[in-house]
Each structure stands twice: as structure tokens, then as C-alpha cells.
Design an enzyme around this catalytic site. Sequence first.
Site, short mmCIF file in Angstrom:
data_model
loop_
_atom_site.label_atom_id
_atom_site.label_comp_id
_atom_site.label_asym_id
_atom_site.label_seq_id
_atom_site.Cartn_x
_atom_site.Cartn_y
_atom_site.Cartn_z
N THR A 67 0.83 -1.20 0.00
CA THR A 67 0.00 0.00 0.00
C THR A 67 0.86 1.25 0.00
O THR A 67 0.47 2.29 -0.54
CB THR A 67 -0.94 -0.01 1.22
OG1 THR A 67 -1.73 -1.20 1.19
CG2 THR A 67 -1.88 1.19 1.21
N TYR A 155 3.82 -12.29 5.85
CA TYR A 155 2.73 -11.75 5.03
C TYR A 155 2.44 -12.70 3.89
O TYR A 155 3.25 -12.89 2.99
CB TYR A 155 3.13 -10.36 4.51
CG TYR A 155 2.08 -9.62 3.71
CD1 TYR A 155 0.75 -10.02 3.66
CD2 TYR A 155 2.44 -8.48 3.00
CE1 TYR A 155 -0.19 -9.32 2.92
CE2 TYR A 155 1.51 -7.76 2.25
CZ TYR A 155 0.20 -8.19 2.22
OH TYR A 155 -0.72 -7.48 1.49
N LYS A 183 0.16 -12.00 8.67
CA LYS A 183 -0.87 -11.20 8.00
C LYS A 183 -1.40 -12.09 6.89
O LYS A 183 -0.71 -12.37 5.91
CB LYS A 183 -0.29 -9.91 7.44
CG LYS A 183 -1.29 -9.09 6.62
CD LYS A 183 -0.65 -7.88 5.97
CE LYS A 183 -1.66 -7.11 5.12
NZ LYS A 183 -1.06 -5.95 4.41
#
Length: 314
Positions: A67, A155, A183
Site C-alpha cells: 500500500t 505476510y 498477515k
Amino acid sequence: MTRRTGNIALAGLRTGEWKVTEQLHGCGTALVTPFTSTGAVDEKALRSLVDWQIESGIHFLVPCGSTGEAATLTVDEHKRVVQITIEQAKGRVPIVAGAASNDTAKAIELSKMMRDLGATHLLHTSPMYNKPPQRGIVDHYRAIAAAVDLPIVVYNVPGRTGSNIEAKTSLQLSKMKGICAVKEASGNLGQIADIIAGCETSFSVLSGDDELTLPVMALGGDGLISVISNAVPREMATLCELLGRDAQAEARELHFKLLPFMRAAFIESNPLPVKAALAMMGKIENKLRLPLVPMLESNAETIRSALRTAGALR
């Protein structure tokens, strides 16, 4: 096998009462990286964003992930973004610094830089493009954990990496010294449930999908790393706190209020929509780096409408 039936660490927690600890709970924001009209990192906007996030009750911050457009930051810019985030946070919340690479040696080098800057945790995406087998993924994380003495968030995002970290692999990693959380952005609730059911309570399971926050935490997950909390930090922090207190009815009501934005935020590739949203709110300029481009204007009303429904825009 240790089965988890609740979010004890979040029970009774109110906005602004978070403590910096190794274990992560609640809502962490996958921070966007603001750019100026000339394409430079907008340090003033980033500092303002960090302050607003913390003042709004966010539980931890995650700079320089996907992001945050880490893929198009230089090493010096990457370091500067993390440095500013740490400086501005002033120890108020944990800072989970992105340090991913599909070259393990480079991942270790970047991790040491993040540690030296003062990050409290590291975020490491499973290696993309070269698609290692499960044993290679384990060895990648083992090497990083052995080289850098910071807790690591694994992740799993198959949509970006081209490979999935299987539940049994996540459980193997959860027992490894230095690995503190996963995550999980596979979108596979069955897989996430298997991880929650099989891991120790000291290992955090965080949703990597905003829309799955409610079901993941209902299963016993610990929170999420959020995209939409860039624009609605208080609401997403509150959602996690409600779920941590097992206030299911209130959590469902808030979830459905935020659901249009949870979906609109992915109407195009992340972070195009959330950067457009922040620009509408006057927080940043709607500037991205190639190959990313601004969101189509034809999608703007969808974002505006979703922000209004969420209460973030008049």
C-alpha cells in the site's frame, strides 16, 4: 494443538490506550506514501497522516508495504519514510516496517536498516516471482529471523506473490523464534481458521483483508493490517475493539456501515482508490508512481459515496 476462542488481549481496550509490545493486536494501518505534485515523498503530509492515525486510535502502523508503494521507492526513500513514521509516532504505537525482498540476502540487509532506524517489528512478504516451495519459504524466514533480532510478521498474499503459504507452513513458522504474527491475505477462511486453531496464543493472526476482519476475529484472530484505515482509522480501530470485547451486534452494525468502502477501496488496484479517497478528504495529493496511475475518474463517485456512508466525507 492450542485452540483459541477469544481476543483476550483486546478486551476492555479503549482508543488511545495501546502499549508497544512484541505481540500485535487490533488494527494496524498499511500506510500510503504521500507524494508531492513533482513525485517526491511528501514528508509534511506523511507526518500529518501519522499524527492523525495515532490520534484516531489506530493500534500500530505499517509503512513501506505494498500500500505504501515500496516497490517504487529507492532505498534512501524507504529508509526516510520509515524514519519519519518512527519520529512522528514518538513511541506511541508499534511500527511494523516493510522490509520485503524475494532475495533473502537483500531482505536481511533491509531488515537491519529498519532495525537501526528504530522499527519495533518487520513485515516480510513471502518471496514473489521466484515462487519457492514451502520449505524454501520456511528457510527464507528462518534466515531473516536468525540475522535480525526484531519480531517478524509473515505476510501471505498469493494474489501478489504468485504462491500461497499453506496453513501447515504458517504453523511451522509460528513456532520459530523471532516470528510473531501472520498477515493472512489469502482470502481463504478455512486456511485462516486452521492457523488460528493450531497456533499458540502468543502468535498473532491478522487479517490482510478489510472485509474479512469480522469473520477472522470471530474465529479468534487478533486483528488486521488494514488498507481502508488510511481514511477511516477510528472506525476500523473501533471495529477491532468491539470484536475484541465480543460485542458482536455493535461490530456487525459498524462492519455493514464500512462495507461499501471496504469494497470500493478495491474497485481498482490498491492503493489507487484509497489514495483517491485521502485526496478527496484533503489529506494528501492524489499522486502515484508509475506503473501505478491515478484511479479512473469514472470510479470517483463510488468512492465518495462509500466515504459518505462511512461518515468520513460530507
